[in-house]
Design a protein around this motif. Sequence first.
Motif, PDB file in Angstrom:
ATOM      1  N   ALA A   1       6.199-106.945  21.175  1.00  0.00           N
ATOM      2  CA  ALA A   1       5.606-105.664  21.556  1.00  0.00           C
ATOM      3  C   ALA A   1       4.932-105.012  20.352  1.00  0.00           C
ATOM      4  CB  ALA A   1       6.677-104.746  22.132  1.00  0.00           C
ATOM      5  N   MET A   2       5.604-105.073  19.199  1.00  0.00           N
ATOM      6  CA  MET A   2       5.029-104.490  17.993  1.00  0.00           C
ATOM      7  C   MET A   2       3.748-105.221  17.592  1.00  0.00           C
ATOM      8  SD  MET A   2       6.897-103.777  14.307  1.00  0.00           S
ATOM      9  CE  MET A   2       8.181-102.810  15.097  1.00  0.00           C
ATOM     10  N   MET A   3       3.745-106.548  17.728  1.00  0.00           N
ATOM     11  CA  MET A   3       2.558-107.336  17.415  1.00  0.00           C
ATOM     12  C   MET A   3       1.427-106.994  18.389  1.00  0.00           C
ATOM     13  SD  MET A   3       1.030-109.572  15.559  1.00  0.00           S
ATOM     14  CE  MET A   3       2.388-110.277  14.599  1.00  0.00           C
ATOM     15  N   GLY A   4       1.751-106.878  19.668  1.00  0.00           N
ATOM     16  CA  GLY A   4       0.746-106.555  20.675  1.00  0.00           C
ATOM     17  C   GLY A   4       0.106-105.203  20.429  1.00  0.00           C
ATOM     18  N   VAL A   5       0.928-104.168  20.133  1.00  0.00           N
ATOM     19  CA  VAL A   5       0.408-102.826  19.883  1.00  0.00           C
ATOM     20  C   VAL A   5      -0.436-102.814  18.614  1.00  0.00           C
ATOM     21  CG1 VAL A   5       1.056-100.461  19.276  1.00  0.00           C
ATOM     22  CG2 VAL A   5       2.246-101.639  21.127  1.00  0.00           C
TER      23      VAL A   5
END
Length: 524
Positions: A459-463
């Motif tokens: 999720a952190m990578m996607g954001v």
Amino acid sequence: MKNLPVIDVLIIVAYLVGMVLVGVYFARRNKSADEYTRAGGRIPGWAIGISIYATFLSSNTFLGVPGKAYGGNWNAFVFSLSMPLAAWLATTYFVPFYRSTGEVSAYTNLERRFGTWARTYAVACFLLTQLARIGSIFFGISLTLQALTGYGMEVIMVVTGICIVVYTVMGGIEAVIWTEVVQGILKTVGALIIIYLVVREVPGGIPEIISQANTVDKFSLGTFQLDFVHSSFWVVLLYGFFINLNNFGMDQNYVQRYHTATSAREANKSVWLCVWIYVPVSLLFFFIGSCLFVYYEAHPEIINGLKIQAAAERLGLAATDKQVIALADRLTAADYGDKVMPHFMVEMIPTGLLGLIVSAILSAAMSTISSGMNASATVFTVDIYERYIHRKSTPRNSLKVLYMATVLVGILGMCCGIAMIGVKSLLDIWWTLSGIFAGGMLGLFLLGILSKKVTNGAAMMGVSVGVLVILWMSLSSLIPAEMDYLKYPLHANMIIVIGTLTICLVGLAWTKLTGVKGIQHSKN
């Protein structure tokens, strides 16, 4: 523009006083933070639906849509056509989810799903964008009412702001919802009155309006070709779908209302009622723009005056200046379209009815501001105060914080509006930056709710990737001409579409590549 007659001023004052009295009436019920933010879960679905509709129908719709239809066509109406699909997804997935969690904040679950960073990111984005939104609504309504009433912009902001703060602080979400029911009805009646008055001024009435507007393609919804560079039917449809999904699915202004309903079924009914009211009413405002186009085409002397006014404001010079007159000759209908609605209101709407119409415009702004204030105060209290400052806060203490936070948001919103006076470039930059960070919220929510396998790291990578992509798309106009190949090539409305999809796809792909099972984070 001429000043309002006394009777119209009295009508407006009576409306403002009435809104304050509503807050006073509901103040006696607010004995706890739960009552203030959820209204005890006793609001019927039909009232919530009209309330959501009133929030959607902002002052920008009331004044901006007729101007857009006047200067162009009905392409922007496709935004409304996207609402049913977004509403179906919201009522199928989001509303049942929020009701099952019992959390009044839309952002609490993000911490449980991905960790503290996700909740903090969403809360910061929401609060900053709400302040910008409230400030811009204050600025927009004062700009319009200054032309209609002759009063200064600061005076208009302070008077309306005090009234909004009083009834929002005293009455909580229950006062917000019931005042928005009144405001939603008033705005709809105002639109019908304006249509009647415009049609009355056009010889031949509605048939003549339809005939003349159709000859210049005023009813076009845009090209149906798969064109994503210009504002085609598909660009507006996709943009509207993602924006409406963002509103129904993760905006605290709407999520909080789901918790005020007597049941999940009533909450779902409220979403659908909003859709079935808003779609035809938004069509009315586009029709107003087409009616105004036919009316003003028959009065070229008025159009010349509006062109000069628009040119003078753009250049910051006197209306008699040669540069202003030269620019006015080159302006198209799209350049001065936002002037036609206020002009018609002041010049053609009779005394008494004008006060009612101005009250409708005020209600359009007040509904958006009051809901934003209440939602922001709720998020501050639940996601910041009770999470980081005082975890064992009592219901009575949290209620006090809600009162203070509501007042603070209202004051800061007024200050933002006042600061925007005459600083249009700053406003443009601020909205660009707020759009960059808010654009990542929907993708994060979709990852958290629709996929249980996505990890915290994914999720952190996607954001992170998504925000960088949104940043590039939003600011690519700053790239030098010799590096045009690096510029974002599609229409600006596709930014939220591409940004959201990027976050989702990167998050899902990272989860697949790492092969790590999703982790549920609990609240610390």
